[in-house]
Scaffold this active site. Sequence first.
Site, short mmCIF file in Angstrom:
data_model
loop_
_atom_site.label_atom_id
_atom_site.label_comp_id
_atom_site.label_asym_id
_atom_site.label_seq_id
_atom_site.Cartn_x
_atom_site.Cartn_y
_atom_site.Cartn_z
CB VAL A 60 -0.98 0.02 1.19
CG1 VAL A 60 -1.93 -1.16 1.15
CG2 VAL A 60 -0.24 0.07 2.52
CG ASN A 86 -6.73 -3.82 8.77
OD1 ASN A 86 -6.97 -3.50 9.94
ND2 ASN A 86 -5.93 -4.84 8.45
CB SER A 138 -5.03 3.63 16.74
OG SER A 138 -4.68 3.27 18.06
CE1 TYR A 150 -0.27 1.70 14.78
CE2 TYR A 150 -1.18 2.83 16.69
CZ TYR A 150 -1.29 1.87 15.71
OH TYR A 150 -2.42 1.09 15.63
#
Length: 243
Positions: A60, A86, A138, A150
């Site tokens: 991706v 995802n 998240s 992240y």
Amino acid sequence: MKLSDKIALVTGAGQGMGRAIVRHFVEQGATVYAADINAQALEQTCEGLGNSARPLICNVAEEASVQAAMARIESEAGRLDILVNNAGIGSVDAFLETPLENWQRVINVNLTGVFLCAREAGRLMSARQSGAIVNLSSTAAVTGEGPCHYVAAKAGVMGLTRTLARDLAPHGIRVNTLVPGPTDTPMMQGIPDEWMQAMVKAIPLGRLCRPEEIAQVAAFLASDEASFVTGQNVAVNGGMAFI
């Protein structure tokens, strides 16, 4: 079944939440292109699902790879109804010791990958003036608890979703963010025990989320039952944070 006769693409389908989403979508009547960079993992995801789950090697973070994946879907299926972004990676780095290489790698997969897949899917969906995109973020994006790259990427996904929801609404395409809390997936295996214990303690329901619980909400957001839901952050985190 919520997703009867739908054509779906699920990225990061080789394990964890992605695998659960693929299998649940098939149960709900969809034909699913299961995308990942790990061919062996995809075989395990698609095992026993017949032609309803079609493995698709795709990175991706690489534009050419995403475009090739979309071209295959268009050639074989003629359309794309659902995209679930995802695919994601993690890296346990303290901020002051974070190498630039790790920052770029996480951002490229977790944020740029969402952009690339959504852009190419949006082009395909707009031809039919219909579609649904579900982006995985998240709870860490809200709490700030986690590695800097992240958290930054997942917060970026939320902002990107809001823009896409506005830009793609005239094309009949809905875009929402599914925001999981800590979930029992292989990605959690690299987290130190003290971090894990602190996370579980912070969840009012007192346990990790199960991948199947994420898949069920993804199916709702992708279905016609959510036909007037777009631009939203939908939290599945056991009460850990209110979004």
